[in-house]
Write a protein that holds these residues in place. Structure first.
Motif, PDB file in Angstrom:
ATOM      1  N   CYS A 133     118.431 -38.591  17.757  1.00  0.00           N
ATOM      2  CA  CYS A 133     117.717 -37.292  17.275  1.00  0.00           C
ATOM      3  C   CYS A 133     118.873 -36.125  17.163  1.00  0.00           C
ATOM      4  CB  CYS A 133     116.692 -36.841  18.384  1.00  0.00           C
ATOM      5  SG  CYS A 133     116.305 -35.024  18.172  1.00  0.00           S
ATOM      6  N   CYS A 136     118.179 -33.258  20.011  1.00  0.00           N
ATOM      7  CA  CYS A 136     118.422 -33.532  21.436  1.00  0.00           C
ATOM      8  C   CYS A 136     119.478 -34.675  21.611  1.00  0.00           C
ATOM      9  CB  CYS A 136     117.217 -33.513  22.159  1.00  0.00           C
ATOM     10  SG  CYS A 136     116.415 -35.198  21.693  1.00  0.00           S
ATOM     11  N   CYS A 145     111.408 -38.568  21.347  1.00  0.00           N
ATOM     12  CA  CYS A 145     111.695 -37.271  21.947  1.00  0.00           C
ATOM     13  C   CYS A 145     110.399 -36.374  21.131  1.00  0.00           C
ATOM     14  CB  CYS A 145     112.725 -36.677  21.739  1.00  0.00           C
ATOM     15  SG  CYS A 145     113.544 -36.491  19.796  1.00  0.00           S
ATOM     16  N   CYS A 147     111.192 -33.487  19.275  1.00  0.00           N
ATOM     17  CA  CYS A 147     111.721 -32.438  18.742  1.00  0.00           C
ATOM     18  C   CYS A 147     111.156 -32.291  16.993  1.00  0.00           C
ATOM     19  CB  CYS A 147     113.241 -32.756  18.522  1.00  0.00           C
ATOM     20  SG  CYS A 147     114.090 -32.778  20.305  1.00  0.00           S
TER      21      CYS A 147
HETATM   22 ZN   LIG Z   1     114.787 -34.842  20.122  1.00  0.00          ZN
END
Ligand SMILES: [Zn+2]
Ligand SMILES: [Zn+2]
Length: 166
Positions: A133, A136, A145, A147
């Protein structure tokens, strides 16, 4: 890798088989770390044809590197074809590649140059590797995640701009 070429050096039409190995070891290549844990194998022939020495060989080996997307360590195999052709007095040989000393020809430089020339610029642990990612750093192959990564993907940015124009 040194080869005694006495049997063909002065004999036009003569050929000989060669086999040996070269270990390029560990090095950085275009941002990737490459580690040969064992030597690359070299098999081929050297021929004296009409005043020219022709060296042809196949180089095979295995090396460790990292996935370009997720950074995971992966093993890759290499198979490369080496071909060198020089005057039989070696007057035009690149001293970085071929060194003749008496009857002994050192082809280590030529083998290494061929290996470097055949290493891909990118490696993937799998075609489907989701990478990390960009927000993150989570390995998206192992975890999810929350995001909003679309913001960081330039391909989507292009679509957004197109929509604005319409
Ligand atoms: Zn992320
Ligand atoms: Zn990967």
């Amino acid at each position: 890798m040194k080869v005694n070429i006495a049997s063909i050096l002065k004999n036009e039409g003569a050929s000989m088989n060669i086999s040996g190995s070269v270990n390029p070891g560990e090095f950085d290549f275009m941002g990737s770390k490459i580690t040969f844990t064992s030597p690359a194998l070299v098999t081929g022939t050297i021929v004296n044809i009409g005043g020219t020495i022709e060296i042809s060989a196949v180089i095979t080996g295995e090396f460790l590197t990292q996935c370009s997307r997720c950074g995971k360590e992966i093993s890759q195999s290499l198979s490369a074809e080496l071909f060198e052709s020089v005057e039989n007095d070696f007057s035009d040989a690149d001293p970085e590649c071929l060194v003749l000393s008496g009857n002994t020809l050192d082809i280590t430089g030529a083998v290494e140059a061929c290996i470097f020339g055949n290493i891909p610029l990118k490696f993937l642990c799998s075609e489907e590797c989701k990478g990390l990612c960009p927000v993150c750093g989570t390995n998206l192959n192992e975890n999810e995640c929350n995001c909003d990564t679309r913001v960081y993907d330039p391909r989507f940015a292009i679509f957004r701009n197109l929509q604005k124009e319409v």
